[in-house]
Design a protein around this motif. Structure first.
Motif, PDB file in Angstrom:
ATOM      1  N   ARG A 105     -79.629  24.816  39.433  1.00 39.34           N
ATOM      2  CA  ARG A 105     -79.038  23.508  39.731  1.00 39.34           C
ATOM      3  C   ARG A 105     -77.645  23.351  39.138  1.00 39.34           C
ATOM      4  N   ALA A 106     -77.339  24.120  38.074  1.00 39.52           N
ATOM      5  CA  ALA A 106     -76.011  24.018  37.459  1.00 39.52           C
ATOM      6  C   ALA A 106     -74.909  24.457  38.413  1.00 39.52           C
ATOM      7  N   LEU A 107     -75.277  25.235  39.427  1.00 42.10           N
ATOM      8  CA  LEU A 107     -74.297  25.702  40.409  1.00 42.10           C
ATOM      9  C   LEU A 107     -74.332  24.861  41.686  1.00 42.10           C
ATOM     10  N   LYS A 108     -75.140  23.813  41.674  1.00 39.47           N
ATOM     11  CA  LYS A 108     -75.211  22.898  42.819  1.00 39.47           C
ATOM     12  C   LYS A 108     -74.517  21.594  42.452  1.00 39.47           C
ATOM     13  N   GLU A 109     -73.944  20.939  43.442  1.00 39.88           N
ATOM     14  CA  GLU A 109     -73.271  19.666  43.192  1.00 39.88           C
ATOM     15  C   GLU A 109     -74.275  18.622  42.730  1.00 39.88           C
TER      16      GLU A 109
END
Length: 351
Positions: free
Chosen positions: A266-270
């Motif tokens: 999730r850290a790489l998702k907006e």
């Protein structure tokens, strides 16, 4: 621990109950063994002590030396009562402690399994290898975390040999805990020096469990965990709904400690919460769908990947809440609180 007399000169000292000494077998009876203790006199292993040590002594013959523990300095017949089994146990624990201190690798044969791990023996001492101490290759990855399924996977190791190290031991409590992954962890710690928190890596999902997903990444096939809370911004009930074994993914390293790597998808998702501040201001009325009940209240989906909580206190009891709300149905709610940083949205049912 009682001192072990290692040579004959020490036998000139007065004996003490509880001391471990060396003796020589000078005779056998039907249910007894006589041991020469030099200037101390003659020791005898008989009765309960003989029965308990029967397997240990079955191959012993006259002239053999063995370690024994002083039980009674003089019985009614004038012999010194001794125990071969207690001496053997104490010496075994001393040797096991040395193996732990030197981090020696030990080969063991798995004799059984339970829901918590694997059973074996080391030097005649019962030992336990917890599931959490299995190597990444042998760790049972059961999707729903079902205890019986985990046991079934563990039972596959019965009869096999494993290389382990001693993790912990307690002679008084007769507890011996082993670890298969210690040697793996030491190697991993060295490799992890090439990584840091914040690095982006590519990997492959190798296992999906109820608390998240395991991922192998890097040239050395390191394994990390993506906790269920780090799979996506939305509330996730089943990690299998988000990722699948064999799936290629890009992840961010969010923690490295004690040879363990924590990863995040999730850290790489907006972050969808960053754009909702004006939409869900305090006092506004919004439409939402009930997705789940728990002891704290009802979870309400107000937008894609955005869920709020209608607290149980708004209803008084869970029964009352479930009478007014139905999972899957939509209702109007008033926004009571929006905390973008903490991803908290508190709602109140509009009646």
């Amino acid at each position: 621990m009682e001192e072990i007399a290692k040579d004959r000169s020490e036998l000139l000292k007065p004996p003490k109950a509880g001391e471990i000494v060396r003796g020589r077998i000078i005779g056998r009876g039907r249910s007894s063994i006589f041991v020469d203790l030099g200037s101390w006199g003659t020791g005898i292993i008989y009765g309960k002590e003989f029965l308990l040590a029967k397997d240990l002594l079955k191959k012993a013959k006259e002239g053999d030396e063995l370690f024994i523990k002083i039980v009674d300095l003089e019985n009614e017949e004038g012999f010194i009562e001794v125990s071969a089994l207690e001496a053997d146990r104490e010496i075994s624990w001393l040797k096991l402690k040395e193996k732990r201190n030197t981090a020696e690798n030990i080969m063991v044969k798995i004799l059984g399994a339970n829901k918590g791990g694997l059973l074996t023996t080391v030097m005649g001492v019962n030992a336990f290898l917890p599931v959490s101490q299995l190597s990444s290759a042998n760790y049972p990855r059961v999707e729903d975390g079902d205890a019986m399924k985990i046991l079934k996977e563990l039972q596959k190791f019965v009869g096999q040999e494993m290389e382990v190290k001693i993790l912990d031991l307690d002679p008084r409590g007769e507890k011996l805990i082993l670890s298969e992954k210690i040697k793996e962890t030491e190697k991993i710690k060295e490799i992890l020096k090439d990584y840091k928190v914040g690095d982006i890596v590519e990997g492959e999902i190798t296992g999906v469990v109820d608390f998240g997903a395991f991922v192998k990444f890097g040239a050395d096939s390191l394994e990390g965990l993506v906790h269920i809370s780090e799979l996506d911004w939305q509330l996730i009930e089943n990690p299998g709904d988000v990722v699948q074994v064999g799936e290629k993914v890009k992840l961010k390293i969010i923690d490295i400690s004690n040879g363990k790597v924590s990863l995040s998808l999730r850290a790489l998702k907006e972050d969808p919460w960053k754009t909702i501040e004006k939409t869900y201001e305090k006092g506004k009325i919004t439409r939402g769908k009930i997705t789940k009940f728990n002891p704290f209240g009802a979870f309400v989906e107000v937008a894609a990947k955005i869920q709020g909580l209608c607290h149980i206190s708004e209803f008084g009891t869970r029964q009352k809440m479930e009478e007014l709300l139905k999972i899957g149905s939509e209702y109007d709610f008033e926004v009571l609180l929006l905390d973008i940083k903490e991803h908290r949205l508190l709602l109140k049912l509009v009646l």
